[in-house]
Design a protein around this motif. Structure first.
Motif, PDB file in Angstrom:
ATOM      1  N   THR A  92     -11.991   8.963   3.354  1.00  0.00           N
ATOM      2  CA  THR A  92     -12.595   7.631   3.421  1.00  0.00           C
ATOM      3  C   THR A  92     -11.509   6.559   3.508  1.00  0.00           C
ATOM      4  O   THR A  92     -10.330   6.825   3.265  1.00  0.00           O
ATOM      5  CB  THR A  92     -13.462   7.331   2.182  1.00  0.00           C
ATOM      6  N   VAL A  93     -11.951   5.354   3.838  1.00  0.00           N
ATOM      7  CA  VAL A  93     -11.054   4.216   3.941  1.00  0.00           C
ATOM      8  C   VAL A  93     -10.316   4.014   2.608  1.00  0.00           C
ATOM      9  O   VAL A  93      -9.091   3.860   2.568  1.00  0.00           O
ATOM     10  CB  VAL A  93     -11.862   2.950   4.320  1.00  0.00           C
ATOM     11  N   ARG A  94     -11.067   4.078   1.524  1.00  0.00           N
ATOM     12  CA  ARG A  94     -10.441   3.862   0.213  1.00  0.00           C
ATOM     13  C   ARG A  94      -9.449   4.974  -0.128  1.00  0.00           C
ATOM     14  O   ARG A  94      -8.361   4.709  -0.615  1.00  0.00           O
ATOM     15  CB  ARG A  94     -11.507   3.732  -0.883  1.00  0.00           C
ATOM     16  N   GLU A  95      -9.824   6.201   0.197  1.00  0.00           N
ATOM     17  CA  GLU A  95      -8.907   7.326  -0.060  1.00  0.00           C
ATOM     18  C   GLU A  95      -7.617   7.185   0.747  1.00  0.00           C
ATOM     19  O   GLU A  95      -6.534   7.517   0.270  1.00  0.00           O
ATOM     20  CB  GLU A  95      -9.593   8.657   0.274  1.00  0.00           C
ATOM     21  N   ASN A  96      -7.751   6.682   1.987  1.00  0.00           N
ATOM     22  CA  ASN A  96      -6.567   6.458   2.804  1.00  0.00           C
ATOM     23  C   ASN A  96      -5.607   5.481   2.154  1.00  0.00           C
ATOM     24  O   ASN A  96      -4.394   5.675   2.176  1.00  0.00           O
ATOM     25  CB  ASN A  96      -6.964   5.934   4.185  1.00  0.00           C
ATOM     26  N   LEU A  97      -6.158   4.424   1.592  1.00  0.00           N
ATOM     27  CA  LEU A  97      -5.306   3.446   0.913  1.00  0.00           C
ATOM     28  C   LEU A  97      -4.629   4.079  -0.298  1.00  0.00           C
ATOM     29  O   LEU A  97      -3.458   3.823  -0.583  1.00  0.00           O
ATOM     30  CB  LEU A  97      -6.128   2.230   0.477  1.00  0.00           C
ATOM     31  N   MET A  98      -5.364   4.931  -0.989  1.00  0.00           N
ATOM     32  CA  MET A  98      -4.836   5.532  -2.217  1.00  0.00           C
ATOM     33  C   MET A  98      -3.763   6.579  -1.951  1.00  0.00           C
ATOM     34  O   MET A  98      -3.018   6.947  -2.846  1.00  0.00           O
ATOM     35  CB  MET A  98      -5.976   6.130  -3.041  1.00  0.00           C
ATOM     36  N   MET A  99      -3.665   7.037  -0.707  1.00  0.00           N
ATOM     37  CA  MET A  99      -2.629   8.013  -0.355  1.00  0.00           C
ATOM     38  C   MET A  99      -1.240   7.391  -0.304  1.00  0.00           C
ATOM     39  O   MET A  99      -0.241   8.089  -0.264  1.00  0.00           O
ATOM     40  CB  MET A  99      -2.918   8.636   1.012  1.00  0.00           C
ATOM     41  N   GLY A 161      -3.677  -2.816   5.608  1.00  0.00           N
ATOM     42  CA  GLY A 161      -4.019  -2.643   4.197  1.00  0.00           C
ATOM     43  C   GLY A 161      -3.055  -1.725   3.471  1.00  0.00           C
ATOM     44  O   GLY A 161      -2.728  -1.943   2.308  1.00  0.00           O
ATOM     45  N   ARG A 162      -2.552  -0.711   4.174  1.00  0.00           N
ATOM     46  CA  ARG A 162      -1.624   0.215   3.535  1.00  0.00           C
ATOM     47  C   ARG A 162      -0.328  -0.484   3.132  1.00  0.00           C
ATOM     48  O   ARG A 162       0.303  -0.095   2.165  1.00  0.00           O
ATOM     49  CB  ARG A 162      -1.322   1.376   4.469  1.00  0.00           C
ATOM     50  N   THR A 163       0.056  -1.498   3.893  1.00  0.00           N
ATOM     51  CA  THR A 163       1.276  -2.229   3.511  1.00  0.00           C
ATOM     52  C   THR A 163       1.045  -3.043   2.240  1.00  0.00           C
ATOM     53  O   THR A 163       1.983  -3.439   1.574  1.00  0.00           O
ATOM     54  CB  THR A 163       1.775  -3.193   4.620  1.00  0.00           C
ATOM     55  N   MET A 164      -0.227  -3.288   1.917  1.00  0.00           N
ATOM     56  CA  MET A 164      -0.533  -4.105   0.733  1.00  0.00           C
ATOM     57  C   MET A 164      -0.614  -3.265  -0.532  1.00  0.00           C
ATOM     58  O   MET A 164      -0.719  -3.796  -1.625  1.00  0.00           O
ATOM     59  CB  MET A 164      -1.860  -4.828   0.937  1.00  0.00           C
ATOM     60  N   MET A 165      -0.592  -1.947  -0.383  1.00  0.00           N
ATOM     61  CA  MET A 165      -0.638  -1.069  -1.547  1.00  0.00           C
ATOM     62  C   MET A 165       0.730  -0.996  -2.224  1.00  0.00           C
ATOM     63  O   MET A 165       0.859  -0.508  -3.331  1.00  0.00           O
ATOM     64  CB  MET A 165      -1.104   0.340  -1.148  1.00  0.00           C
ATOM     65  N   VAL A 166       1.748  -1.441  -1.539  1.00  0.00           N
ATOM     66  CA  VAL A 166       3.089  -1.518  -2.119  1.00  0.00           C
ATOM     67  C   VAL A 166       3.530  -2.970  -2.043  1.00  0.00           C
ATOM     68  O   VAL A 166       2.867  -3.792  -1.437  1.00  0.00           O
ATOM     69  CB  VAL A 166       4.091  -0.625  -1.343  1.00  0.00           C
ATOM     70  N   ASP A 167       4.660  -3.291  -2.641  1.00  0.00           N
ATOM     71  CA  ASP A 167       5.129  -4.668  -2.567  1.00  0.00           C
ATOM     72  C   ASP A 167       5.997  -4.858  -1.337  1.00  0.00           C
ATOM     73  O   ASP A 167       7.214  -4.795  -1.412  1.00  0.00           O
ATOM     74  CB  ASP A 167       5.881  -5.049  -3.843  1.00  0.00           C
TER      75      ASP A 167
END
Ligand code: ADP
Ligand code: MG
Length: 250
Positions: A92-99, A161-167
């Protein structure tokens, strides 16, 4: 933020980047344009550690980062977006971000898998972060959708969005608008501007859509034949004889 000095990248005898020098100012949304084959993507890949330069230097805030591997650049906040890999399309989209591993986690995330309590706390934090990111990008309604079912533009938003999961500090986007409809392109543009203004991200965008460049980017850097041809505001670039010639020549 980023300074590139006399960069060369040769593939065998072919000179894809041939002595490019440029600077990406902290807090800017810098555009990178140029005819097909100008060396833009190759330059991005060298800065982001995907390719080793033949020669030349890349510094970040005065520190030499030439040829560092992507994971080290990642920890310094230098990010290049990548297409969602095939393996992740059924998640899912959310799982992708959590990876995306959080800062300093990396392998320990996997070790922690066996430490139930630890992982539960970690996961809660990741979930919360992922939900914040989805809300920021206005795609919270797609949270449980499989990534493989997203439209091209929605995938681009997820990549951002994946770039926003880190600083992240500086983000490189290669043709984020390619094949994306107007409405979604505006959503992506708004997200980039908000990340820039509210979170202080510096961006460098490769883009063909000159309206998008005009609306988003200052300055605009023009590459042709592996070199930097010109730099200036969108208007200056559009009226530059050499730039016009470089485009007509292809
Ligand atoms: P742009 O993104 O500006 O369109 P690229 O950086 O993708 O240009 O490519 C610049 C030139 O380098 C092109 O002529 C391309 O064919 C060549 N090139 C890119 N990657 C490779 C590679 N891995 N091996 C050989 N040639 C390459
Ligand atoms: Mg390219």
């Amino acid at each position: 933020m980023i300074k590139v000095e006399n960069l060369h990248k040769h593939f065998g005898g072919f000179r894809a980047v041939e002595g490019a020098s440029l600077e990406i100012a902290e807090g800017s949304i810098t555009g990178l344009i140029g005819p097909n084959g100008a060396g833009k993507s190759t330059l991005f890949n060298v800065i982001a550690g995907v390719l080793k330069p033949t020669s030349g230097r890349v510094t970040m805030q005065g520190e030499d980062i030439t040829g560092l591997p992507p994971h080290e650049l990642f920890h310094r906040g230098v990010l290049r977006t990548f297409q969602i890999a095939h393996e992740f399309s059924s998640m899912t989209v959310r799982e992708n971000l959590m990876m995306v591993p959080g800062e300093q986690r990396g392998e320990t995330l996997w070790n922690a898998w066996f430490q139930r309590k630890q992982i539960r706390d970690d996961e809660r934090a990741l979930l919360k972060k992922a939900d914040e990111v989805l809300e920021f990008l206005t795609i919270d309604h797609l949270r449980d959708e499989k990534a493989g079912n997203l439209s091209g533009g929605q995938k681009k938003l997820l990549e951002l969005g994946r770039t926003m999961m880190v600083d992240a500090k500086v983000v490189f986007l290669d043709e984020v608008g390619a094949g994306v409809n107007r409405t979604l392109l505006n959503t992506i543009g708004d997200a980039i501007i908000r990340l820039n203004k509210e979170r202080g991200y510096t961006f460098c965008l490769i883009e063909h859509d000159m309206d998008f460049i005009g609306k988003m980017c200052d300055p605009v850097i023009v590459m042709a034949e592996g070199k930097v041809l010109a730099e200036g505001s969108h208007d200056e670039i559009q009226n530059n004889e050499q730039v016009i010639e470089a485009y007509l020549g292809t």
